[in-house]
Design an enzyme around this catalytic site. Structure first.
Site, PDB file in Angstrom:
ATOM      1  NE  ARG A  64      -3.717   0.098   0.417  1.00 21.19           N
ATOM      2  CZ  ARG A  64      -4.560   0.355  -0.581  1.00 21.19           C
ATOM      3  NH1 ARG A  64      -4.715  -0.495  -1.565  1.00 21.19           N
ATOM      4  NH2 ARG A  64      -5.245   1.474  -0.585  1.00 21.19           N
ATOM      5  CG  HIS A  86      11.520  -2.010  -4.811  1.00 25.30           C
ATOM      6  ND1 HIS A  86      10.143  -1.999  -4.969  1.00 25.30           N
ATOM      7  CD2 HIS A  86      12.029  -1.968  -6.061  1.00 25.30           C
ATOM      8  CE1 HIS A  86       9.847  -1.935  -6.249  1.00 25.30           C
ATOM      9  NE2 HIS A  86      10.972  -1.921  -6.925  1.00 25.30           N
ATOM     10  CG  ASP A  96       9.250   1.483  -4.884  1.00 22.38           C
ATOM     11  OD1 ASP A  96       9.079   1.189  -3.690  1.00 22.38           O
ATOM     12  OD2 ASP A  96       8.566   1.000  -5.814  1.00 22.38           O
TER      13      ASP A  96
HETATM   14  C1  GAR Z   1       9.535  -8.906  -1.497  1.00 19.28           C
HETATM   15  O1  GAR Z   1      10.252  -9.388  -2.607  1.00 19.28           O
HETATM   16  C2  GAR Z   1       9.608  -7.389  -1.446  1.00 19.28           C
HETATM   17  O2  GAR Z   1      10.807  -6.882  -1.923  1.00 19.28           O
HETATM   18  C3  GAR Z   1       8.460  -7.010  -2.358  1.00 19.28           C
HETATM   19  O3  GAR Z   1       7.445  -7.920  -2.040  1.00 19.28           O
HETATM   20  C4  GAR Z   1       8.028  -9.166  -1.645  1.00 19.28           C
HETATM   21  C5  GAR Z   1       7.407  -9.592  -0.354  1.00 19.28           C
HETATM   22  O4  GAR Z   1       7.834 -10.876   0.020  1.00 19.28           O
HETATM   23  N1  GAR Z   1       8.062  -5.658  -2.154  1.00 19.28           N
HETATM   24  C6  GAR Z   1       7.643  -4.856  -3.127  1.00 19.28           C
HETATM   25  O5  GAR Z   1       7.507  -5.210  -4.288  1.00 19.28           O
HETATM   26  C7  GAR Z   1       7.333  -3.435  -2.688  1.00 19.28           C
HETATM   27  N2  GAR Z   1       7.186  -2.579  -3.807  1.00 19.28           N
HETATM   28  P1  GAR Z   1       7.575 -11.426   1.480  1.00 19.28           P
HETATM   29  O6  GAR Z   1       6.102 -11.143   1.813  1.00 19.28           O
HETATM   30  O7  GAR Z   1       7.833 -12.889   1.386  1.00 19.28           O
HETATM   31  O8  GAR Z   1       8.494 -10.711   2.418  1.00 19.28           O
END
Ligand code: GAR
Length: 191
Positions: free
Chosen positions: A93, A111, A147
């Site tokens: 979010r 990220h 980001d």
């Molecule tokens: C992770 O790869 C994180 O970098 C990404 O979501 C994934 C969550 O994994 N975040 C984004 O894309 C934010 N823009 P997780 O729930 O297993 O930690």
């Protein structure tokens, strides 16, 4: 020195939350997780929090009229748990400028790209589609711009022939789990 009280915001699987939970088990790690908040009631990360005995809360964003009202609810919970630093861990979010300002310098995000390349919600897919030869992950302080914000840590991984979004993301995740706890420690120790 007293451990810093950390709140983790999640939306899904929470494998980065798990990496932080595991790091916090070490007696000389400078942080403890005192609250987990998810905007999704079915986020698997909530099970990880329960397993670790960490209080968790679901704040369903759809129930709030504005982004700020949603953020205010989360902020109240963070205050209730005396949180000092917030880590976004797959929290999908956008935060309001009010929240970002309030937590300025104490709000970290991870990220799955080599920022500033491939910002946004589909960073892994976008890197593959662009034919990138290398990808990775970045931990940075959150600022008003999506980001962006000062980088604390970054790790690189190769994009291999035949990679799918899943296989590349898996390789990136392994690095995320290494650099997120390291970056949080670095922030706390003021390196
Ligand atoms: C992770 O790869 C994180 O970098 C990404 O979501 C994934 C969550 O994994 N975040 C984004 O894309 C934010 N823009 P997780 O729930 O297993 O930690």
């Amino acid at each position: 020195m007293a451990k810093k009280r950390v709140g983790v915001l999640i939306s899904g699987n929470g494998s980065n939350l798990q990496a932080l939970i595991d790091a916090c088990k070490s007696p000389d790690y400078p942080a403890e997780i005192t609250a987990v908040i998810s905007n999704k009631s079915d986020a698997y990360g909530l099970n990880r929090a329960a397993e670790a005995g960490i209080p968790s809360h679901v704040v369903p964003h759809k129930e709030y009229a504005t982004r700020e009202a949603f953020d205010e609810e989360m902020d109240g919970l963070l205050a209730h748990h005396s949180v000092e630093i917030v880590c976004l861990a797959g929290f999908m979010r956008l935060l309001s400028p009010w929240f970002v300002k309030k937590w300025q310098g104490r709000l970290l995000n991870i990220h799955p790209s080599l920022l500033p390349a491939f910002k946004g919600a589909h960073a892994v897919r976008d890197a593959l589609a662009a034919g990138a030869k290398e990808s990775g992950c970045t931990v940075h302080l959150v600022t008003d711009e999506l980001d962006s914000g000062p980088m604390i840590a970054q790790a690189r991984v190769p994009v291999l022939p035949g990679d799918t979004e899943e296989s590349l993301h898996k390789r990136i995740h392994a690095e995320e789990h290494r650099i997120y706890p390291a970056a949080l420690k670095k922030l706390i120790e003021g390196e």
